[in-house]
Design an enzyme around this catalytic site. Structure first.
Site, short mmCIF file in Angstrom:
data_model
loop_
_atom_site.label_atom_id
_atom_site.label_comp_id
_atom_site.label_asym_id
_atom_site.label_seq_id
_atom_site.Cartn_x
_atom_site.Cartn_y
_atom_site.Cartn_z
N HIS A 1 37.41 39.38 47.94
CA HIS A 1 36.72 40.40 47.38
C HIS A 1 37.23 41.31 46.35
O HIS A 1 38.78 41.11 46.36
CB HIS A 1 36.05 41.06 48.53
N GLU B 1 41.19 41.64 50.24
CA GLU B 1 40.45 42.63 49.18
C GLU B 1 41.66 42.57 48.05
O GLU B 1 42.92 42.72 48.26
CB GLU B 1 40.08 43.83 49.88
#
Length: 344
Positions: free
Chosen positions: A246, A320
């Site tokens: 992500h 992330e």
């Protein structure tokens, strides 16, 4: 171009931002390119402002100043470096032409709008090479990215990972001998094609559809979950990692979300050991920024739902990467480029 005058200065105001915390307050700025300068560049931080505006019901506004210096040019602005469905297909076609013996490309399914959901297998395909009972199970790492269409940095990270894993680097060769990597580089092709930021075709966040995905509503989740379930049930396979890539809109660095394993200290220590390894080997990764998360609002995410259909030893993470950049202790932020996203 019809309304642009050479050296015209324009103030853009983007309204209705809801988050008080923003990377725009850390120095991030929009990207710009033009027909005569095709490479994306960040605007100067001094020309960008993020503030709460009473004229817009106290919501946040991003304002930036830009000078159109070439009257004949077409100009394009972006939140982050674009990585389109077409970019991915062109990249995968280039991999096909390499005809590598350890790389296999499959069509996992078609999306609702009939786009390809591509699957890459790097290393020995464990589903087609059944080993003898005395042979240890084949270790497998599953990686997927771009469930949220607007999070284009995840595609660059995945692109760089694939480039490394198929390279002639000695470490990559060793990994391919010992581990099989199964990669879904773009999980939400319809959302990417449509220009959505977070949702798919039907306006649903696919990262909240893992609990009971319907094949007609979320075929991507449905087929990936069934694949992971079959890998977890195969005695000849050890599914060690599931990693979902992500991009993060408020935090710096690359970091991970890990699951909280209550009353299982040895497993929790093993869960954190992987994050410490990343921290020691990647200057953009921050162990201190990583979080052990049991937030109930994250229940439908892949990281929380996938452990229900795989073996207990499988480690599930959300990795992330900041939309903006990374920062070490005592240093100023360093903005990510397309190349440094790939190097993560």
């Amino acid at each position: 171009p019809e309304i642009i005058v050479g050296f015209q200065v324009v103030i853009f105001n983007l309204t209705n931002f809801s988050k008080a915390k923003s990377l725009y307050r850390e120095g991030m700025t929009p990207l710009v390119r033009s027909s005569s300068r095709p490479h994306w560049q960040r605007m100067p931080a001094r020309n960008c402002f993020y503030y709460k505006c009473p004229r817009h019901k106290m919501s946040y506004v991003l304002s930036f100043i830009f000078e159109f210096d070439v009257e004949e040019d077409s100009y394009y602005f972006a939140y982050s470096f674009p990585y389109t469905y077409t970019d991915l297909q062109a990249y995968l076609h280039s991999l096909d032409r390499l005809n590598l013996p350890f790389l296999r490309r499959e069509l996992l399914c078609r999306t609702t709008q009939h786009r390809r959901l591509d699957l890459l297998i790097i290393g020995t395909d464990p589903r087609k090479s059944k080993s003898a009972e005395s042979t240890p199970p084949r270790r497998v790492v599953f990686i997927c990215g771009r469930v949220h269409p607007g999070e284009s940095p995840a595609s660059y990270v995945c692109h760089g990972l694939i480039d490394f894993l198929i390279s002639s680097d000695p470490l990559a060769q060793t990994l391919r001998r010992r581990v099989t990597f199964i990669v879904v580089p773009m999980m939400n092709p319809d959302g990417v094609f449509l220009g959505n930021y977070r949702c798919g075709l039907f306006g649903l966040d696919l990262n909240r559809q893992w609990g009971d995905p319907r094949p007609w509503l979320a075929p991507e989740n449905y087929h990936i979950k069934n694949l992971l379930k079959s890998l977890g049930e195969d005695p000849g396979i050890s599914l060690d990692f599931v990693i979902d890539l992500h991009a993060h809109s408020t935090a710096m660095n690359a970091f991970c979300f890990a699951n909280l394993l209550e009353d299982e200290l040895p497993r929790m220590q093993a869960e954190l050991a992987f994050l410490r390894t990343l921290d020691a080997n990647c200057r953009m990764f921050s162990f201190s920024s990583s979080r052990v998360c049991c937030d109930p609002t994250k229940h439908g995410t892949g990281r929380r739902a996938i452990p229900e259909v795989v073996e207990a030893h499988t480690h599930c993470y959300t990795l992330e990467v900041s939309f903006f950049g990374y920062q070490t202790v005592g240093s100023r932020p360093i903005a990510f480029t397309q190349q440094s996203f790939i190097e993560v």
